[in-house]
Enzyme design. Structure first.
Site, PDB file in Angstrom:
ATOM      1  N   GLY A   1      -1.216  -2.466 -14.127  1.00  0.00           N
ATOM      2  CA  GLY A   1      -0.981  -2.132 -15.524  1.00  0.00           C
ATOM      3  C   GLY A   1      -1.801  -2.926 -16.513  1.00  0.00           C
TER       4      GLY A   1
ATOM      5  N   CYS B   1       0.858  -1.201   0.000  1.00  0.00           N
ATOM      6  CA  CYS B   1       0.000   0.000   0.000  1.00  0.00           C
ATOM      7  C   CYS B   1       0.889   1.244   0.000  1.00  0.00           C
ATOM      8  CB  CYS B   1      -0.913  -0.006   1.223  1.00  0.00           C
ATOM      9  SG  CYS B   1      -1.964   1.452   1.286  1.00  0.00           S
TER      10      CYS B   1
ATOM     11  N   LYS C   1       1.959  -9.331  -1.134  1.00  0.00           N
ATOM     12  CA  LYS C   1       1.820  -8.314  -2.188  1.00  0.00           C
ATOM     13  C   LYS C   1       2.952  -7.308  -2.011  1.00  0.00           C
ATOM     14  CE  LYS C   1      -1.490  -5.379  -4.549  1.00  0.00           C
ATOM     15  NZ  LYS C   1      -2.892  -4.965  -4.630  1.00  0.00           N
TER      16      LYS C   1
ATOM     17  N   ILE D   1       2.369  -6.284  -8.683  1.00  0.00           N
ATOM     18  CA  ILE D   1       3.016  -5.486  -7.686  1.00  0.00           C
ATOM     19  C   ILE D   1       2.087  -4.339  -7.336  1.00  0.00           C
ATOM     20  CG2 ILE D   1       4.174  -3.886  -9.257  1.00  0.00           C
ATOM     21  CD1 ILE D   1       6.775  -4.563  -7.845  1.00  0.00           C
ATOM     22  N   ASN D   2       2.210  -3.725  -6.193  1.00  0.00           N
ATOM     23  CA  ASN D   2       1.297  -2.618  -5.835  1.00  0.00           C
ATOM     24  C   ASN D   2       1.712  -1.333  -6.582  1.00  0.00           C
ATOM     25  OD1 ASN D   2      -0.673  -1.000  -4.399  1.00  0.00           O
ATOM     26  ND2 ASN D   2      -0.651  -2.609  -2.850  1.00  0.00           N
TER      27      ASN D   2
HETATM   28  C1  LIG Z   1      -8.729   2.933  -5.603  1.00  0.00           C
HETATM   29  C2  LIG Z   1      -7.742   1.857  -5.292  1.00  0.00           C
HETATM   30  C3  LIG Z   1      -7.805   1.189  -4.080  1.00  0.00           C
HETATM   31  C4  LIG Z   1      -6.882   0.188  -3.780  1.00  0.00           C
HETATM   32  N1  LIG Z   1      -6.950  -0.458  -2.592  1.00  0.00           N
HETATM   33  C5  LIG Z   1      -6.089  -1.476  -2.320  1.00  0.00           C
HETATM   34  C6  LIG Z   1      -6.203  -2.231  -1.131  1.00  0.00           C
HETATM   35  O1  LIG Z   1      -7.055  -1.989  -0.284  1.00  0.00           O
HETATM   36  N2  LIG Z   1      -5.322  -3.239  -0.953  1.00  0.00           N
HETATM   37  C7  LIG Z   1      -4.377  -3.572  -1.878  1.00  0.00           C
HETATM   38  O2  LIG Z   1      -3.621  -4.524  -1.669  1.00  0.00           O
HETATM   39  N3  LIG Z   1      -4.259  -2.870  -3.035  1.00  0.00           N
HETATM   40  C8  LIG Z   1      -5.099  -1.855  -3.259  1.00  0.00           C
HETATM   41  N4  LIG Z   1      -5.017  -1.187  -4.462  1.00  0.00           N
HETATM   42  C9  LIG Z   1      -4.072  -1.640  -5.499  1.00  0.00           C
HETATM   43  C10 LIG Z   1      -4.805  -2.569  -6.486  1.00  0.00           C
HETATM   44  O3  LIG Z   1      -5.148  -3.778  -5.859  1.00  0.00           O
HETATM   45  C11 LIG Z   1      -3.967  -2.905  -7.720  1.00  0.00           C
HETATM   46  O4  LIG Z   1      -2.868  -3.668  -7.311  1.00  0.00           O
HETATM   47  C12 LIG Z   1      -3.470  -1.658  -8.461  1.00  0.00           C
HETATM   48  O5  LIG Z   1      -4.511  -0.750  -8.627  1.00  0.00           O
HETATM   49  C13 LIG Z   1      -2.875  -1.986  -9.810  1.00  0.00           C
HETATM   50  O6  LIG Z   1      -3.813  -2.582 -10.664  1.00  0.00           O
HETATM   51  P1  LIG Z   1      -4.457  -1.820 -11.937  1.00  0.00           P
HETATM   52  O7  LIG Z   1      -3.342  -1.430 -12.828  1.00  0.00           O
HETATM   53  O8  LIG Z   1      -5.369  -2.865 -12.535  1.00  0.00           O
HETATM   54  O9  LIG Z   1      -5.203  -0.636 -11.409  1.00  0.00           O
HETATM   55  C14 LIG Z   1      -5.904  -0.154  -4.734  1.00  0.00           C
HETATM   56  C15 LIG Z   1      -5.858   0.523  -5.955  1.00  0.00           C
HETATM   57  C16 LIG Z   1      -6.752   1.522  -6.242  1.00  0.00           C
HETATM   58  C17 LIG Z   1      -6.663   2.213  -7.559  1.00  0.00           C
END
Ligand SMILES: Cc1cc2nc3c(=O)[nH]c(=O)nc-3n(C[C@H](O)[C@H](O)[C@H](O)COP(=O)(O)O)c2cc1C
Length: 397
Positions: free
Chosen positions: A265, A147, A187, A213-214
């Site tokens: 991504g 996070c 993660k 990855i986050n």
């Molecule tokens: C609005 C938002 C909230 C998120 N909340 C969490 C969370 O609570 N826990 C977590 O492990 N990752 C969290 N993430 C990360 C997402 O799980 C994900 O790994 C990240 O958005 C990358 O994926 P994407 O490219 O499909 O957006 C959050 C991401 C966004 C955009």
């Protein structure tokens, strides 16, 4: 129909497409919407003992930005940037377990796998939260060492602050894996020098898999007002991040014997295929679901299936890691045959764009004709900028 099933840490997923831990999984209601789409699984929103991270979600701020990092209004480009700040699940851990149990009941009926996600602020709280998840009957748990927001918060030692500290990450992983029986996925954060080393450390401490990855922390602003968007720093990502993520997915795949759940991504089924071919077994979708809505996940599953059929693959399993395995080291590339550019004088218009982009000064004008000299390295840039299809091609020397 190709076989979409994958095994991950001993758990069978009906397909590799998941909703990532985020707002689309922040309540039993939302998780049920994901389950209805036919996705193979979901990672529940992260639950925490940190009140500050619960409060942050009540003040969520999100913006889709275009290629110039201007705020989108209505039209969101494919290579959008998602700039946003939110916290973790708003519920207390006790309240959250009820949400999870409700989601888990709905998921079991649809053969959808729910993964729990936790973020503690002390070793003890990580262990307590993990045990609470295990007690709900959930089969897999993700520890959120990625996070991005705690780096901007006071006294909130969790998320990427853990993921950047090898000792803390190892200790928490060890204590949690010793305390529960279900497989533990870590993660990771991209905000370290070497993600493979961090993956190796948590694997040695007992992790069964990694989520790669986050998101990053970024800073986006408006030059007209001279102020940052949404008041300051925020998480940043979007489909343009994919190559950075895939570097680590492929490196971990080839370097460690550790299952990978990919995120950060992905936009569509083609990106999912790229994650799979780079070595991920599961692919998690987040910000594109927030753009297109839950049913989009079902479309991705269908399109992935169509791709596998079109290419004659019998199963998802067949494509996992194939591109990572095909990657050459820089040393191996030295034995590849040399290439040089060749210009077809019949169709070349002498626009000189290739000359402008040749920094080896290997393209010259000779009697009104553009010609390639011996200085050509075969880099290929001229083939990308030439506006006439086929006018410049690379050939083995
Ligand atoms: C609005 C938002 C909230 C998120 N909340 C969490 C969370 O609570 N826990 C977590 O492990 N990752 C969290 N993430 C990360 C997402 O799980 C994900 O790994 C990240 O958005 C990358 O994926 P994407 O490219 O499909 O957006 C959050 C991401 C966004 C955009």
């Amino acid at each position: 129909m190709a076989d979409l099933k994958v095994q991950f840490c001993g758990v069978e997923f009906k397909n590799p497409i998941l909703a990532a831990s985020a707002e689309p999984t922040l309540s039993a209601h939302n998780m049920k919407e994901v389950i209805k789409t036919g996705a193979g699984g979901l990672v529940a929103k992260t639950v925490t003992n940190s009140e500050a991270l619960r409060r942050l979600t009540r003040r969520s701020k999100f913006r889709y930005l275009d290629e110039e990092h201007q705020i989108c209004q209505g039209k969101v480009p494919r290579l959008f940037t998602f700039y946003g700040r939110t916290g973790l699940a708003e519920e207390t851990p006790e309240e959250w377990m009820n949400e999870l149990r409700e989601a888990q009941t709905a998921a079991l009926a649809q053969n959808c796998i729910v993964i729990g996600s936790v973020a503690g602020t002390t070793v003890e709280s990580w262990v307590t939260l993990a045990k609470m998840i295990e007690d709900t009957g959930i089969k897999l748990i993700e520890l959120n060492f990625g996070c991005p927001h705690p780096s901007e918060m006071k006294d909130t030692p969790t998320g990427m602050l853990v993921g950047q500290d090898r000792e803390a990450a190892s200790e928490i992983t060890y204590q949690v894996t010793q305390s529960i029986r279900i497989p533990v996925i870590i993660k990771l954060t991209p905000q370290v020098a070497d993600v493979v080393e961090m993956a190796r450390a948590v694997q040695s401490a007992g992790a069964s898999a990694v989520t790669v990855i986050n998101r990053f922390v970024g800073f986006c602003l408006d030059i007209e007002t001279g102020k940052p968007l949404i008041h300051g720093w925020a998480g940043v990502g979007g489909p343009w991040v994919k190559p950075l993520t895939l570097r680590w997915v492929s490196k971990i795949y080839t370097g460690l014997n550790l299952p990978i759940s990919g995120t950060n991504g992905v936009y569509d089924w083609k990106d999912a295929v790229e994650f799979l071919m780079s070595g991920a077994t599961l692919v998690q979708f987040c910000s594109v679901v927030m753009l297109k809505g839950y049913p989009y996940l079902g479309r991705v599953v269908k399109d992935l299936n169509q791709f596998l059929d079109r290419k004659g693959y019998g199963s998802v399993q067949e494509i996992i890691g194939i591109a990572a395995k095909a990657a050459l080291t820089y040393e191996e590339m030295e034995s590849l045959p040399r290439e040089v550019a060749n210009i077809d004088p019949e169709i070349c218009t002498a626009c000189k764009r290739c000359m402008r982009s040749c920094f080896y000064n290997a393209i010259v004008m000779n009697h009104k004709q553009v010609q390639v000299t011996d200085a050509c390295r075969g880099c290929g840039l001229c083939t990308c900028v030439c506006p006439v299809p086929g006018a410049i091609q690379l050939f083995p020397q």
